[in-house]
Design a protein around this motif. Sequence first.
Motif, PDB file in Angstrom:
ATOM      1  N   HIS A  15      31.173  -6.783 -42.228  1.00 45.71           N
ATOM      2  CA  HIS A  15      31.211  -8.113 -41.617  1.00 45.71           C
ATOM      3  C   HIS A  15      29.812  -8.723 -41.534  1.00 45.71           C
ATOM      4  O   HIS A  15      29.639  -9.930 -41.692  1.00 45.71           O
ATOM      5  N   LEU A  16      28.810  -7.880 -41.304  1.00 42.58           N
ATOM      6  CA  LEU A  16      27.432  -8.375 -41.282  1.00 42.58           C
ATOM      7  C   LEU A  16      26.969  -8.781 -42.675  1.00 42.58           C
ATOM      8  O   LEU A  16      26.326  -9.818 -42.851  1.00 42.58           O
ATOM      9  N   ALA A 303      26.459  -7.718 -31.930  1.00 42.85           N
ATOM     10  CA  ALA A 303      27.700  -8.261 -32.490  1.00 42.85           C
ATOM     11  C   ALA A 303      28.189  -9.444 -31.660  1.00 42.85           C
ATOM     12  O   ALA A 303      28.625 -10.462 -32.211  1.00 42.85           O
ATOM     13  N   ARG A 304      28.098  -9.315 -30.330  1.00 39.25           N
ATOM     14  CA  ARG A 304      28.514 -10.426 -29.463  1.00 39.25           C
ATOM     15  C   ARG A 304      27.621 -11.644 -29.673  1.00 39.25           C
ATOM     16  O   ARG A 304      28.099 -12.780 -29.753  1.00 39.25           O
ATOM     17  N   ASP A 569      34.520  -6.370 -33.360  1.00 35.72           N
ATOM     18  CA  ASP A 569      33.577  -5.276 -33.624  1.00 35.72           C
ATOM     19  C   ASP A 569      32.824  -4.899 -32.356  1.00 35.72           C
ATOM     20  O   ASP A 569      32.609  -3.708 -32.088  1.00 35.72           O
ATOM     21  N   ALA A 570      32.406  -5.894 -31.583  1.00 37.79           N
ATOM     22  CA  ALA A 570      31.649  -5.638 -30.355  1.00 37.79           C
ATOM     23  C   ALA A 570      32.450  -4.772 -29.391  1.00 37.79           C
ATOM     24  O   ALA A 570      31.913  -3.824 -28.793  1.00 37.79           O
ATOM     25  N   GLU A 571      33.716  -5.078 -29.240  1.00 40.15           N
ATOM     26  CA  GLU A 571      34.565  -4.291 -28.338  1.00 40.15           C
ATOM     27  C   GLU A 571      34.686  -2.847 -28.817  1.00 40.15           C
ATOM     28  O   GLU A 571      34.586  -1.900 -28.022  1.00 40.15           O
ATOM     29  N   GLU A 572      34.884  -2.666 -30.104  1.00 42.54           N
ATOM     30  CA  GLU A 572      35.066  -1.311 -30.641  1.00 42.54           C
ATOM     31  C   GLU A 572      33.770  -0.518 -30.594  1.00 42.54           C
ATOM     32  O   GLU A 572      33.774   0.697 -30.355  1.00 42.54           O
ATOM     33  N   LEU A 573      32.629  -1.182 -30.822  1.00 46.43           N
ATOM     34  CA  LEU A 573      31.344  -0.497 -30.747  1.00 46.43           C
ATOM     35  C   LEU A 573      31.044  -0.061 -29.320  1.00 46.43           C
ATOM     36  O   LEU A 573      30.548   1.059 -29.093  1.00 46.43           O
ATOM     37  N   ALA A 574      31.325  -0.914 -28.350  1.00 48.48           N
ATOM     38  CA  ALA A 574      31.099  -0.563 -26.953  1.00 48.48           C
ATOM     39  C   ALA A 574      31.956   0.643 -26.562  1.00 48.48           C
ATOM     40  O   ALA A 574      31.496   1.549 -25.847  1.00 48.48           O
TER      41      ALA A 574
END
Length: 584
Positions: A15-16, A303-304, A569-574
């Motif tokens: 995604h990045l 990500a956020r 992605d931010a949620e899954e990384l956290a």
Amino acid sequence: MTTRTTQVLDAFAEHLRTLELPLPVEGAEQARTETGAALSQLGDHVIPRLESLDAPLLVVIGGSTGAGKSTLVNALVGKAVSRSGAIRPTTRRPVLLHHPDDEPWFTGSRILPGLARVHAGLRSDAEAPGTGDTTGDVAPATSLELHGEERIPQGLALLDAPDIDSVAAGNRELARQLLRAADLWLFVTTANRYADAVPWEVLRTAAERDVTVDVVMNRIPDREGVAGELAEDLRAMLERNGIEVHRLFLVPETEIDAEGMLPPAAIGELHEHFTRLAADGAGRSRIARRTLAGAIDGLAGSARSIAEHAAEQDAQRRQLHEQAVTAFSGARERIDDALGDGSLLRGEVLARWQDVVGTGEFFRGVEGIVTRMRDRLGATLSGRPAPAIAAEQALGTGLVHVVIDETARGAERAETAWRTTPAGRHLVEGRDLARIPDGYAEEVSAAIRAWQGDVLELVRAEGADRRTKARLLSLGVNAVGVALMVVVFASTAFIPTGLEVGAGAATAVVGQKLLETIFGDEAVRRMARVARESLTTRLDALVAERSGPFLERLEDLGEPGSAERLAQDAEELAQLAGEIREDS
């Protein structure tokens, strides 16, 4: 590394890599920088560490210009392995020191895959770290110098990074990249520079990522009470900034020998600390996992942040799209207004239509229907006879002019709206989006002629039965077709406001009555609906084509939707960071 972890990190990296931030909106450049940093963090540290949790702990030694980092590194090894001196910058190509038995961990691309490996003793003097790098216009180094040293304990590796405030921009970029790859940060500062702004900015970044940090205060004056006073002040500053330091080492001001080396006693405490850490496998694992969890948490924050910038790009894109659509929707509405307000039934069109309905032959065919209307119009409708084809051409020409003029006005309004914002100006810069495309006028003419052909074919099809066909032939297909076109152009909201407009309205009524006499009320309504729908379809296509350059310019920006993907992605990384902390 579990399958789920791999999927989360691979998806984020993809995604990045595919992220498009093309519009010059506020914060876009910051987001691009943050995107590059996140990709670097993934490739240089997070993924390698997750794949090899038992790899040697990487200690990155960083700090300000002239803090004495390279001198400390040389003292830890017992010989000059990292360039030191007064000419800045001294460290350009980073130097990595490891135990010889740990060499396989670093010779490949496991960490810092973007830096080629150069083994000590295989470089020329021209490649020496810092050679020639005395300006601020230096590109970052592209290689990593490896030293296998017996004095470096197995399980630990030291990386001497360039100055974080180097005069060389490339060095500053590289220093931050290397610090992102660290399991443990060893920050080196001096007694007279520990309050400088740049180191504190980097230390705050470390705190945000929950990185394990050790600090060395170098060159402390050898006066009674000074060391304790400086240490107390530094600890207070660290606490105020919310920075937790694992260990603080105080190195006194010491004379170096002829070879530029510190006496071993000056760094004895630091050397002992690294020796104990290397022997403590569980301790190294805790540090590695803590930094790893913090790094992934930091990626979640990135990500956020990037998602917010991507959302702003999408919002700008929607606004620009709405402006273009509104401009051309207005053009389409004005074309409809011209069709419905009777303006097309004036002037040349009205004159040619009057020629058609004023023909004696024509009136004999519908004498009973039009007598009263003929009396009302009087001389206005008794002009010289002309072929029905002339009226058909006049209607077509008038409509062509309306379409070209109104779409041109729509394009001008769209471009004017876009030029009110930086994002819109970026899209129109160097492009003449409002220019009438080559061949567009001919295309409009062809489309209107094709619609008129549709109308004539509709008339022929409706008059196929014997009785209707006889009436149709007595009047002529073209004359009846023109009557149907006039009915299509006349709106139910058409209110006469003047002599010419009144004549146009009456003319439309003549056409309506004529058609009803030949085909009947229901058939006329059906024919008018079909003809109007056919015209609407063609006009929609013509306006859409004119708006094409604007909408295609937006499509060139890439597909929207990155914001939603990055937020996920931010949620899954956290969540992943939390799981790593729990496993610790």
